[in-house]
Design an enzyme around this catalytic site. Structure first.
Site, short mmCIF file in Angstrom:
data_model
loop_
_atom_site.label_atom_id
_atom_site.label_comp_id
_atom_site.label_asym_id
_atom_site.label_seq_id
_atom_site.Cartn_x
_atom_site.Cartn_y
_atom_site.Cartn_z
N SER A 139 26.44 44.89 -1.90
CA SER A 139 26.29 46.60 -1.77
C SER A 139 26.61 46.85 -3.23
O SER A 139 26.44 46.20 -3.73
CB SER A 139 28.35 47.00 -1.20
N TYR A 152 37.07 46.90 0.52
CA TYR A 152 35.51 47.07 0.43
C TYR A 152 34.58 46.53 -0.60
O TYR A 152 34.17 45.64 -0.31
CB TYR A 152 34.44 48.20 1.09
#
Length: 260
Positions: A139, A152
């Protein structure tokens, strides 16, 4: 002739979003695709729509025994596995010091442990097939900080590191390993309105674009098909001399802050 003719690729989280677009694109480029997810009804529907070159296999990526079953099913269907896209992931928003331990562990289990288990389960099969590629989905938050997504971001940073280690260890087995680092992409993960059957999908996408208009130099959120094209590049021979690298696909977001 397709870029993936003769390949068999397992894609996690393929019932919707980026994974679905990857599965459809890979199939169009000649690959046999094994779609996995925990959303059985949606996954089965996508595989059926793709056609005989696709199979759906239920897979909870955080469970090692489930990976063994999925690999066995893929080999039974198509005889081998020589590609893997670790796409499955979950996102929760929370202040770091307010994040419950079980929430943090769930995110790590799916995003980070799931990627590790995928590499562990599939790399030997890719080696046995003569080599291939693994694409891990990290990400934008895996290469920089982002408030309110601490668990995350921690998992995605770990995926970048894991990618580099796997690339070093697996190169001698003719396996390339790279990571994609998407920014804001217009999928149900970043745009939950897509899950509302009464919502206007186009209006929801426009709203997401408006949110990122000032943050992203290209002035919009990314589209899942754009990430799928990067996954195709990293899986195909077009990237034959590339391994161990994180590829940021974020519309220029990570480049910096504009004062204009």
């Amino acid at each position: 002739m397709g870029k993936l003719d003769g390949r068999v690729v397992l894609i996690t989280g393929a019932a919707r979003g980026q994974g679905e677009r990857e599965a459809r694109l890979f199939a169009a480029e000649g690959a046999k695709v094994v779609l996995t997810d925990v959303l059985d009804g949606q996954g089965e529907a996508v595989a059926k729509d793709i056609g005989p070159g696709a199979r759906y296999v239920p897979l909870d990526v955080g469970r090692e025994e489930a990976w063994a079953d999925a690999v066995a099913a893929a080999k039974e269907a198509f005889g081998k596995v020589d590609g893997l896209v670790n796409n499955a992931g979950i996102l929760r928003f929370n202040e770091l010091t307010g994040t419950p331990l079980d929430e943090f562990q769930q995110i790590i289990q799916v995003n980070q442990v799931g990627t590790f288990l995928g590499i562990k389960a599939v790399a030997p099969e890719i080696a046995a097939a003569g080599g291939g590629s693994i694409v891990n989905t990290a990400s934008y938050a895996g290469v920089t900080g982002m408030a309110y997504v601490g668990a995350y971001a921690a998992a995605k940073h770990a995926i970048v590191g894991l990618t580099r280690v796997a690339a070093l260890e697996l190169a001698r087995r003719n396996i390339r390993v790279n990571a994609m680092c998407p920014g804001a992409i217009d999928t149900a993960m970043s745009n939950p309105a897509q899950l509302d059957p009464e919502a206007d999908a186009e209006q929801a996408s426009r709203a997401l674009d408006e949110l990122y208009r000032k943050l992203v130099p290209l002035g919009r959120a990314g589209r899942p098909e754009e990430v799928a094209r990067l996954a195709l590049f990293l899986t195909s021979d077009d990237s034959s001399y590339i391994t161990g690298q994180p590829f940021v696909i974020d519309g220029g977001w990570l480049a910096g802050v504009s004062v204009v």
